[in-house]
Write a protein that holds these residues in place. Structure first.
Motif, PDB file in Angstrom:
ATOM      1  N   TYR A 137      18.485  14.438  24.238  1.00 32.76           N
ATOM      2  CA  TYR A 137      17.618  12.785  24.170  1.00 32.76           C
ATOM      3  C   TYR A 137      16.240  13.047  24.048  1.00 32.76           C
ATOM      4  O   TYR A 137      15.095  13.139  23.599  1.00 32.76           O
ATOM      5  N   VAL A 138      16.186  13.004  25.543  1.00 33.63           N
ATOM      6  CA  VAL A 138      15.076  13.492  26.261  1.00 33.63           C
ATOM      7  C   VAL A 138      13.618  14.828  25.708  1.00 33.63           C
ATOM      8  O   VAL A 138      12.544  15.310  25.252  1.00 33.63           O
ATOM      9  N   THR A 139      14.797  15.911  25.700  1.00 30.69           N
ATOM     10  CA  THR A 139      14.270  17.228  24.540  1.00 30.69           C
ATOM     11  C   THR A 139      13.874  16.375  23.671  1.00 30.69           C
ATOM     12  O   THR A 139      13.045  16.792  22.993  1.00 30.69           O
ATOM     13  N   ILE A 140      15.230  16.568  22.131  1.00 28.69           N
ATOM     14  CA  ILE A 140      14.813  16.210  21.216  1.00 28.69           C
ATOM     15  C   ILE A 140      13.584  15.407  20.334  1.00 28.69           C
ATOM     16  O   ILE A 140      12.816  15.270  19.875  1.00 28.69           O
ATOM     17  N   TYR A 141      13.707  14.658  21.381  1.00 31.02           N
ATOM     18  CA  TYR A 141      12.266  13.253  21.161  1.00 31.02           C
ATOM     19  C   TYR A 141      11.463  13.114  21.797  1.00 31.02           C
ATOM     20  O   TYR A 141      10.584  11.925  21.917  1.00 31.02           O
ATOM     21  N   GLY A 142      11.076  14.503  22.484  1.00 29.43           N
ATOM     22  CA  GLY A 142       9.683  14.552  23.191  1.00 29.43           C
ATOM     23  C   GLY A 142       8.364  14.392  22.972  1.00 29.43           C
ATOM     24  O   GLY A 142       7.371  13.690  23.026  1.00 29.43           O
ATOM     25  N   HIS A 143       8.406  14.840  21.119  1.00 29.50           N
ATOM     26  CA  HIS A 143       7.354  14.466  21.060  1.00 29.50           C
ATOM     27  C   HIS A 143       7.032  12.714  20.633  1.00 29.50           C
ATOM     28  O   HIS A 143       6.015  12.086  19.722  1.00 29.50           O
ATOM     29  N   LEU A 144       8.238  12.513  20.475  1.00 37.75           N
ATOM     30  CA  LEU A 144       7.691  10.893  19.994  1.00 37.75           C
ATOM     31  C   LEU A 144       8.055   9.541  20.813  1.00 37.75           C
ATOM     32  O   LEU A 144       7.503   8.385  21.122  1.00 37.75           O
ATOM     33  N   SER A 145       8.719   9.843  22.405  1.00 33.88           N
ATOM     34  CA  SER A 145       9.004   8.959  23.450  1.00 33.88           C
ATOM     35  C   SER A 145       8.328  10.090  24.621  1.00 33.88           C
ATOM     36  O   SER A 145       8.852  10.699  24.520  1.00 33.88           O
ATOM     37  N   PRO A 146       8.709   8.785  25.635  1.00 35.18           N
ATOM     38  CA  PRO A 146       8.157   9.797  27.129  1.00 35.18           C
ATOM     39  C   PRO A 146       8.659  10.989  27.055  1.00 35.18           C
ATOM     40  O   PRO A 146      10.503  10.500  26.943  1.00 35.18           O
ATOM     41  N   GLY A 147       9.083  11.708  27.809  1.00 35.53           N
ATOM     42  CA  GLY A 147       9.894  12.932  28.094  1.00 35.53           C
ATOM     43  C   GLY A 147       9.275  14.046  27.028  1.00 35.53           C
ATOM     44  O   GLY A 147       8.055  14.400  27.507  1.00 35.53           O
ATOM     45  N   GLY A 148       9.880  15.638  27.151  1.00 34.76           N
ATOM     46  CA  GLY A 148       9.947  16.884  27.100  1.00 34.76           C
ATOM     47  C   GLY A 148      10.759  17.445  27.469  1.00 34.76           C
ATOM     48  O   GLY A 148      11.883  17.445  28.228  1.00 34.76           O
ATOM     49  N   GLY A 149      10.238  18.966  27.175  1.00 38.62           N
ATOM     50  CA  GLY A 149      10.852  20.108  27.709  1.00 38.62           C
ATOM     51  C   GLY A 149      11.434  20.199  29.230  1.00 38.62           C
ATOM     52  O   GLY A 149      12.638  20.297  28.873  1.00 38.62           O
ATOM     53  N   PHE A 150      10.524  19.579  29.658  1.00 41.39           N
ATOM     54  CA  PHE A 150      11.111  19.887  31.161  1.00 41.39           C
ATOM     55  C   PHE A 150      11.578  18.926  31.660  1.00 41.39           C
ATOM     56  O   PHE A 150      12.616  19.299  31.965  1.00 41.39           O
ATOM     57  N   SER A 151      10.930  17.924  31.047  1.00 38.14           N
ATOM     58  CA  SER A 151      12.110  17.106  31.808  1.00 38.14           C
ATOM     59  C   SER A 151      13.689  16.770  31.020  1.00 38.14           C
ATOM     60  O   SER A 151      14.257  16.229  32.149  1.00 38.14           O
ATOM     61  N   GLY A 152      14.007  16.660  29.989  1.00 41.23           N
ATOM     62  CA  GLY A 152      14.979  16.893  29.880  1.00 41.23           C
ATOM     63  C   GLY A 152      15.870  17.694  30.021  1.00 41.23           C
ATOM     64  O   GLY A 152      17.021  18.126  30.312  1.00 41.23           O
ATOM     65  N   GLY A 153      15.125  18.612  30.204  1.00 42.26           N
ATOM     66  CA  GLY A 153      16.098  20.410  30.786  1.00 42.26           C
ATOM     67  C   GLY A 153      16.080  20.006  32.469  1.00 42.26           C
ATOM     68  O   GLY A 153      17.426  20.447  32.928  1.00 42.26           O
ATOM     69  N   ALA A 154      15.393  19.475  33.613  1.00 40.46           N
ATOM     70  CA  ALA A 154      15.494  19.025  34.250  1.00 40.46           C
ATOM     71  C   ALA A 154      16.945  18.400  34.506  1.00 40.46           C
ATOM     72  O   ALA A 154      18.008  18.286  35.166  1.00 40.46           O
TER      73      ALA A 154
END
Lengths: 235, 262
Positions: free
Chosen positions: A118-135
């Protein structure tokens, strides 16, 4: 002797205290004395992504992010090269984990994977992104590796396939970066449509970048975890 | 006082806890709490992206990596043979004078003590291979052990020639006993001839477990129990020596002997 042992913790605590004092001072500043970030926000909004930070790091500052990914790839390469077990050297023995950890890791893993995704896929809409989602996903893998044993999990993956997938994501990132050139546009230029702000398919290339970076972080972290865990702690 | 101020006051306190705590596991948990507090500060400062990354990497990923590292390096693994009074497993709990001494060593080094019980002949192999850090379980100071270093004698003992009065000839040569005590007790109960050299702890085990009468002669007074470590682990040997000296001086060793062997 005792004084020497205390010197380093004292210095570290002083630095942390100083950092906290600076942050507290920043909190107590009047709104007017804070840095005005509105121009950056305005320029980021033109990308169409709801999360301004994602728009900046994967839009106007994309080159910085790509170099960060390259640094991570080189770090993974270093771990793989230097922790390669010499021929005939025994692997570290598996330390049996308690039943409690094994069961709880099996329960927690799906939850962690969903949150990471969720954090990766919605990274462009809500806080998060590829780095944090991957971690987050990598933490889930680490938890399972601790629970059921790293070798049992790695037996399910083929090492060469993982390696190819890892380098494939890096090539994909660079490809996405250079894709605009054949279309007569400059590299790093956004090619995909902006979409409706707030919708999942919006923000142009921010979403594919997040997915590729997330995959790269998960695969790279797994390589690091795997190599660290099967060693006895010596190089 | 608002939430951010409370968090900023807590941060140096938690950092101090993590840096100064002797037990590694608690220090790592302190670091994890520090990261969580820092993530909350980032959130209050209007940086939720940084807060998520800090929580994922600082509080979760690196904490797990540290915990796994501690499981490998943060343990004092002891290979020992079961000799009641010195090292003995009773209903899943390992106790004894040597276990308590090694607990003191582990506590001073900030390690978790793990005792692995095994047959006497495997103890040395485990230490030599690096599977265990310390060998224990009534190991005698004078015995040959190539590639290994012995700690100082922590408990003096005598050697006793033990023969079975009605089974064996008194002139039968005795040999130092290297097997498991359970086997010796079993053969004594079966009435087989016995001619072995035993230290005090093993002699007590034999005479308490077996009502048969033995011919016991005190042979040598100069013996003593000592731990073994691999020769390359000079740091551990130094720490062991210092800890045993401390236990002897403070009278703790005497209390342990009274508790477990009296």
């Amino acid at each position: 002797m005792r004084v020497r042992h205390l010197a380093l913790p004292t210095i570290a605590c002083t630095l942390v205290t100083a950092f906290c004092a600076v942050v507290w001072h920043g909190f107590s500043l009047e709104g007017s004395r804070r840095v005005d970030v509105s121009p950056w926000v305005e320029s980021a909004k033109t990308l169409g992504a709801g999360n301004v930070v994602s728009s900046i790091i994967l839009g106007v500052r994309l080159m910085d992010t790509l170099v960060e990914v390259l640094v991570f790839a080189v770090a993974v390469l270093g771990v793989r090269y230097f922790l390669e077990l010499p021929h005939g050297r025994a692997r570290a023995e598996e330390i049996p984990e308690s039943h409690l950890v094994a069961v709880s890791s099996a329960i927690l893993l799906p939850l962690i994977l969903v949150i990471g995704g969720y954090v990766t896929i919605y990274g462009h809409l809500s806080p998060g992104g590829g780095f944090s989602g991957g971690a987050i996903v990598a933490t889930g893998l680490l938890l399972v590796a601790a629970g059921v044993g790293v070798e049992r999990i790695s037996a399910r993956f083929r090492e060469t396939a993982l390696e190819r997938a890892e380098w494939g994501t890096l090539v994909g990132l660079l490809g996405l970066l250079l894709l605009p050139i054949p279309f007569g546009r400059l590299p790093l230029t956004d090619l995909l449509p902006r979409g409706t702000p707030g919708a999942l398919l919006s923000g142009g290339t921010v979403l594919p970048y997040n997915l590729l970076i997330g995959t790269k972080v998960v695969l790279g972290s797994w390589v690091i975890i795997h190599h660290f865990l099967r060693h006895r702690g010596e190089i | 006082m608002n939430g951010a101020t409370v968090l900023l006051i807590l941060l140096p306190i938690v950092a101090g806890f993590a840096l100064l705590h002797h037990r590694r596991l608690l220090a790592v948990l302190g670091m994890s709490v520090f990261s969580l507090l820092l993530a909350a500060v980032f959130l209050l400062a209007g940086a939720p992206d940084v807060a998520i990354t800090e929580a994922a990497i600082g509080a979760a990923l690196s904490t797990f990596v540290y915990i796994l590292a501690i499981r490998r390096a943060g343990r004092l693994v002891v290979a020992a043979c079961d000799v009641p009074g010195l090292v003995h497993e009773d209903r899943g709990v390992v106790t004894g004078v040597e276990v308590d001494l090694l607990k003191l060593l582990a506590r001073s080094a900030g390690l978790d003590l793990v005792v692995q019980l095994m047959p006497p002949d495997e103890v040395m192999t485990a230490v030599r291979r690096g599977d265990a850090d310390v060998g224990a379980g009534g190991l005698l100071a004078g015995e040959e052990c190539p590639g290994m270093a012995r700690g100082p004698v922590h408990l003096p003992t005598a050697r006793f020639a033990v023969r079975r009065r009605h089974g064996g000839d008194r002139s039968t040569a005795v040999r130092p006993f290297r097997g498991e005590m359970a086997d010796l007790i079993e053969s004594a109960r079966r009435g087989e001839a016995i001619a072995v050299e035993l230290d005090l702890a093993r002699l007590l085990v034999l005479t308490r477990a077996c009502a048969a009468e033995f011919d016991i002669i005190r042979e040598r007074e100069d013996a003593g129990y000592a731990f073994v470590v691999a020769e390359r682990r000079q740091d551990l040997l130094q720490r062991l020596t210092a800890e045993l000296e401390l236990a002897r001086r403070s009278g703790e060793l005497e209390q342990l002997v009274r508790r477990h062997l009296a």
